[in-house]
Enzyme design. Structure first.
Site, PDB file in Angstrom:
ATOM      1  N   HIS A  55       0.836  -1.202   0.000  1.00  0.00           N
ATOM      2  CA  HIS A  55       0.000   0.000   0.000  1.00  0.00           C
ATOM      3  C   HIS A  55       0.874   1.257   0.000  1.00  0.00           C
ATOM      4  CE1 HIS A  55      -4.082  -1.759   1.523  1.00  0.00           C
ATOM      5  NE2 HIS A  55      -3.570  -2.420   0.505  1.00  0.00           N
TER       6      HIS A  55
ATOM      7  N   TYR B  55      -8.891   5.420   7.852  1.00  0.00           N
ATOM      8  CA  TYR B  55      -8.980   5.779   9.275  1.00  0.00           C
ATOM      9  C   TYR B  55      -9.978   6.918   9.361  1.00  0.00           C
ATOM     10  CZ  TYR B  55      -4.521   3.305  10.046  1.00  0.00           C
ATOM     11  OH  TYR B  55      -3.533   2.361  10.121  1.00  0.00           O
TER      12      TYR B  55
ATOM     13  N   PRO C 295      -3.387   0.693  19.194  1.00  0.00           N
ATOM     14  CA  PRO C 295      -3.172   0.143  17.845  1.00  0.00           C
ATOM     15  C   PRO C 295      -3.214   1.147  16.697  1.00  0.00           C
ATOM     16  CG  PRO C 295      -5.312  -0.511  18.698  1.00  0.00           C
ATOM     17  CD  PRO C 295      -4.603   0.146  19.827  1.00  0.00           C
TER      18      PRO C 295
ATOM     19  N   LYS D 247       1.705   0.154  15.150  1.00  0.00           N
ATOM     20  CA  LYS D 247       3.131   0.144  15.504  1.00  0.00           C
ATOM     21  C   LYS D 247       3.572  -1.052  16.355  1.00  0.00           C
ATOM     22  CE  LYS D 247       4.194   3.531  13.182  1.00  0.00           C
ATOM     23  NZ  LYS D 247       4.600   2.997  11.901  1.00  0.00           N
TER      24      LYS D 247
ATOM     25  N   TYR E 162       4.200   7.006   9.989  1.00  0.00           N
ATOM     26  CA  TYR E 162       3.359   5.859   9.643  1.00  0.00           C
ATOM     27  C   TYR E 162       4.170   4.763   8.955  1.00  0.00           C
ATOM     28  CZ  TYR E 162      -0.875   3.407   8.099  1.00  0.00           C
ATOM     29  OH  TYR E 162      -1.855   2.467   7.887  1.00  0.00           O
TER      30      TYR E 162
HETATM   31  P1  FAD Z   1       3.196 -11.278  21.868  1.00  0.00           P
HETATM   32  O1  FAD Z   1       2.690 -11.364  20.484  1.00  0.00           O
HETATM   33  O2  FAD Z   1       2.231 -10.974  22.955  1.00  0.00           O
HETATM   34  O3  FAD Z   1       3.921 -12.645  22.179  1.00  0.00           O
HETATM   35  C1  FAD Z   1       4.316 -13.043  23.460  1.00  0.00           C
HETATM   36  C2  FAD Z   1       4.327 -14.547  23.539  1.00  0.00           C
HETATM   37  O4  FAD Z   1       4.822 -14.943  24.804  1.00  0.00           O
HETATM   38  C3  FAD Z   1       2.931 -15.147  23.415  1.00  0.00           C
HETATM   39  O5  FAD Z   1       2.931 -16.160  22.432  1.00  0.00           O
HETATM   40  C4  FAD Z   1       2.633 -15.674  24.790  1.00  0.00           C
HETATM   41  O6  FAD Z   1       1.788 -16.824  24.776  1.00  0.00           O
HETATM   42  C5  FAD Z   1       4.032 -15.996  25.306  1.00  0.00           C
HETATM   43  N1  FAD Z   1       4.135 -16.015  26.754  1.00  0.00           N
HETATM   44  C6  FAD Z   1       3.578 -15.182  27.653  1.00  0.00           C
HETATM   45  N2  FAD Z   1       3.903 -15.506  28.884  1.00  0.00           N
HETATM   46  C7  FAD Z   1       4.707 -16.584  28.797  1.00  0.00           C
HETATM   47  C8  FAD Z   1       5.374 -17.386  29.757  1.00  0.00           C
HETATM   48  N3  FAD Z   1       5.260 -17.146  31.062  1.00  0.00           N
HETATM   49  N4  FAD Z   1       6.131 -18.416  29.319  1.00  0.00           N
HETATM   50  C9  FAD Z   1       6.250 -18.659  27.983  1.00  0.00           C
HETATM   51  N5  FAD Z   1       5.634 -17.931  27.034  1.00  0.00           N
HETATM   52  C10 FAD Z   1       4.874 -16.912  27.442  1.00  0.00           C
HETATM   53  N6  FAD Z   1      -0.823  -4.317  16.863  1.00  0.00           N
HETATM   54  C11 FAD Z   1      -1.071  -3.686  15.748  1.00  0.00           C
HETATM   55  O7  FAD Z   1      -0.151  -3.108  15.211  1.00  0.00           O
HETATM   56  N7  FAD Z   1      -2.343  -3.711  15.194  1.00  0.00           N
HETATM   57  C12 FAD Z   1      -3.365  -4.385  15.764  1.00  0.00           C
HETATM   58  O8  FAD Z   1      -4.474  -4.394  15.255  1.00  0.00           O
HETATM   59  C13 FAD Z   1      -3.142  -5.042  16.958  1.00  0.00           C
HETATM   60  N8  FAD Z   1      -4.124  -5.695  17.578  1.00  0.00           N
HETATM   61  C14 FAD Z   1      -3.858  -6.323  18.760  1.00  0.00           C
HETATM   62  C15 FAD Z   1      -4.875  -6.987  19.442  1.00  0.00           C
HETATM   63  C16 FAD Z   1      -4.632  -7.605  20.676  1.00  0.00           C
HETATM   64  C17 FAD Z   1      -5.753  -8.315  21.400  1.00  0.00           C
HETATM   65  C18 FAD Z   1      -3.328  -7.545  21.229  1.00  0.00           C
HETATM   66  C19 FAD Z   1      -3.031  -8.208  22.578  1.00  0.00           C
HETATM   67  C20 FAD Z   1      -2.311  -6.891  20.540  1.00  0.00           C
HETATM   68  C21 FAD Z   1      -2.562  -6.263  19.316  1.00  0.00           C
HETATM   69  N9  FAD Z   1      -1.562  -5.607  18.613  1.00  0.00           N
HETATM   70  C22 FAD Z   1      -1.827  -4.986  17.480  1.00  0.00           C
HETATM   71  C23 FAD Z   1      -0.205  -5.532  19.095  1.00  0.00           C
HETATM   72  C24 FAD Z   1       0.689  -6.570  18.432  1.00  0.00           C
HETATM   73  O9  FAD Z   1      -0.044  -7.733  18.161  1.00  0.00           O
HETATM   74  C25 FAD Z   1       1.806  -6.815  19.428  1.00  0.00           C
HETATM   75  O10 FAD Z   1       2.509  -5.607  19.575  1.00  0.00           O
HETATM   76  C26 FAD Z   1       2.741  -7.927  19.011  1.00  0.00           C
HETATM   77  O11 FAD Z   1       2.085  -9.156  19.056  1.00  0.00           O
HETATM   78  C27 FAD Z   1       3.959  -7.931  19.925  1.00  0.00           C
HETATM   79  O12 FAD Z   1       4.697  -9.089  19.745  1.00  0.00           O
HETATM   80  P2  FAD Z   1       5.464  -9.758  20.946  1.00  0.00           P
HETATM   81  O13 FAD Z   1       6.146 -10.929  20.353  1.00  0.00           O
HETATM   82  O14 FAD Z   1       6.249  -8.732  21.652  1.00  0.00           O
HETATM   83  O15 FAD Z   1       4.345 -10.195  21.993  1.00  0.00           O
HETATM   84  C1  DHB Z   2      -4.732  -2.858  11.346  1.00  0.00           C
HETATM   85  C2  DHB Z   2      -4.611  -2.494  12.635  1.00  0.00           C
HETATM   86  C3  DHB Z   2      -4.167  -1.226  12.934  1.00  0.00           C
HETATM   87  O1  DHB Z   2      -4.014  -0.846  14.188  1.00  0.00           O
HETATM   88  C4  DHB Z   2      -3.881  -0.315  11.942  1.00  0.00           C
HETATM   89  O2  DHB Z   2      -3.478   0.927  12.264  1.00  0.00           O
HETATM   90  C5  DHB Z   2      -3.991  -0.716  10.650  1.00  0.00           C
HETATM   91  C6  DHB Z   2      -4.422  -1.991  10.351  1.00  0.00           C
HETATM   92  C7  DHB Z   2      -5.227  -4.216  11.010  1.00  0.00           C
HETATM   93  O3  DHB Z   2      -5.429  -5.023  11.933  1.00  0.00           O
HETATM   94  O4  DHB Z   2      -5.461  -4.500   9.834  1.00  0.00           O
END
Ligand code: FAD
Ligand code: DHB
Length: 390
Positions: free
Chosen positions: A72, A200, A292, A296, A384
């Site tokens: 995009h 948005y 969200p 980021k 962005y």
């Molecule tokens: P996570 O993806 O949270 O991974 C952490 C991992 O550690 C998980 O698999 C968990 O099971 C594991 N874990 C936890 N505790 C333990 C333990 N004690 N022992 C072993 N393993 C463990 N970001 C966006 O940009 N857009 C979005 O739309 C968006 N939607 C989201 C919706 C939700 C509900 C959530 C929670 C987050 C969202 N995010 C979104 C944020 C994005 O998904 C996260 O920033 C990203 O997943 C971060 O990655 P991570 O690997 O740091 O953490």
């Molecule tokens: C999506 C989520 C976001 O927070 C965003 O800024 C753009 C896209 C998504 O889940 O597609």
């Protein structure tokens, strides 16, 4: 068991770190609490910055993303249903990639298995030990047996609710936080998107976002109140609300269909400093959360582990500890800029419960300024598409 780097958590941070270390010739083991299906099916982020795309290329896990992901070069920003395009490529020379976190996760898990470093799923009771000394180790239970993993470093990639951040003594941690007075209700449906780019929308009734996962799968969000439940939002109510908030053009092009996933996520800004304690290094959501808006979260997890893997590789290559010593400061400098952007973009686009007419006028004036000013659009676009690693 012994490895060089014990990685706690198989989210994007932990999985990508394991592959970045692999290409740098450093051994690691990933310990994950949940099972593989749970980790792969968690619907979350959907937008990758070019820097994140480059990291997936670097680790050789980009083939399916390039085949199926959508590039995009812009997005729309709407005020009360009237949309203005932000030309990301024209303003910054860069673009973003629409490719779901579920797919990134599947690709990385497959790469781990193919490289003979399978993720240790269903690992319970993970505890970190001696992180302040020279010989840290991790204990856990797996397949009914208590086990111990000795290592040189521990990477805490276990998300916001993990065990790593609390392993840093409370008196050495400083946290910064904002909790927002609303949530996002997300809906996933197998219908074509209402527009070829994201929209948005700031609307009197609240924020809405039209996103997608593919040409046949749409992802939409509407701002909702914190006390609302999924049961309050039957599919038809969500489609009706999206039609109002996204405006006439999107409404006319919108295909409705049954939801295949529906969830409410609260919005939060959070940073825990520092991101290192002895031989424990935090990365991703374990250290910071962004609301969200602007997508980021996943991209910050990727930039953290890019910096961390460089620091660890440098240490093994030459014994130079500078990268390790500088990791927390370097990562936090980028984290705070993304925190600021996500906070600002949330404030610009959402309806706050305590918003008086003056506050609304300020939002409208700022949006109209952005629509009319190339300088303002460039600032938005630059953040962005993602700031440089620095
Ligand atoms: P996570 O993806 O949270 O991974 C952490 C991992 O550690 C998980 O698999 C968990 O099971 C594991 N874990 C936890 N505790 C333990 C333990 N004690 N022992 C072993 N393993 C463990 N970001 C966006 O940009 N857009 C979005 O739309 C968006 N939607 C989201 C919706 C939700 C509900 C959530 C929670 C987050 C969202 N995010 C979104 C944020 C994005 O998904 C996260 O920033 C990203 O997943 C971060 O990655 P991570 O690997 O740091 O953490
Ligand atoms: C999506 C989520 C976001 O927070 C965003 O800024 C753009 C896209 C998504 O889940 O597609």
């Amino acid at each position: 068991m012994r490895t060089q780097v014990a990685i706690v958590g198989a989210g994007p941070a932990g999985l990508l770190l394991s592959q970045l270390l692999y290409v740098a010739g450093v051994e690691s083991v990933v310990l994950e609490r949940r099972d593989q299906a749970y980790v792969e099916d968690r619907i979350r982020a959907g937008l990758l910055e070019q820097g994140t795309v480059a990291l997936l290329e670097k680790v050789g896990v980009a083939e399916r993303m390039h085949a199926e992901g959508l590039i995009h070069g812009g997005f729309s920003l709407a005020l009360d249903g009237v949309a203005h395009r932000i030309d990301l490529t024209g303003l910054t020379g860069k673009s973003v990639m629409v490719y779901g976190q579920t797919e990134v996760t599947k690709d990385l898990i497959e790469a781990c298995a193919g490289r003979d470093m399978p993720v240790q799923f269903e690992t319970a009771d993970v505890a970190l030990h001696d992180v302040e000394g020279d010989a840290p180790f991790v204990t856990f239970t797996r397949e009914g047996r208590a086990q111990r993993l000795d290592c040189d470093f521990i990477a805490g990639c276990d998300g916001f609710h993990g065990v790593s951040r609390p392993s840093i003594p409370e008196e050495l941690r400083r946290t910064f936080e904002r909790v927002y007075p609303f949530g996002w209700l997300g809906i996933l449906a197998d219908v074509p998107p209402c527009h070829h780019e994201l929209i948005y929308s700031n609307h009197e009734r609240g924020f809405a976002l039209a996103s997608m996962r593919s040409p046949t799968r749409s992802r939409y969000y509407v701002q909702c109140a914190l006390d609302e439940q999924i049961e309050d939002w039957p599919d038809e109510r969500i489609w009706d609300e999206l039609a109002i908030r996204l405006g006439e053009e999107a409404h006319c092009a919108m295909t409705r269909g049954p939801s295949i996933e529906k969830s409410i996520a609260p919005l939060r800004s959070f940073v825990s400093e520092p991101m290192r304690h002895g031989r424990l290094f935090l990365a991703g959501d374990a250290a910071h959360i962004v609301p969200p808006t602007g997508a980021k979260g996943l991209n910050l997890a990727a930039s953290d582990v890019a910096m961390l893997s460089e620091a660890i590789a440098l240490h093994y290559r030459s014994g130079d500890r500078t990268g390790l010593d500088e990791y927390s400061g370097r990562a936090l400098a980028r984290v705070w800029k993304a925190e600021r952007f996500s906070w600002w973009f949330t404030g610009l686009t959402h309806r706050f419960p305590d918003m008086d007419p003056f506050a609304r006028k300020m939002q409208v004036a700022e949006l109209e300024y952005i629509f009319s000013s190339k300088a303002a659009q460039t600032t938005l676009a630059e953040n962005y598409v993602g700031l440089p690693l620095a």
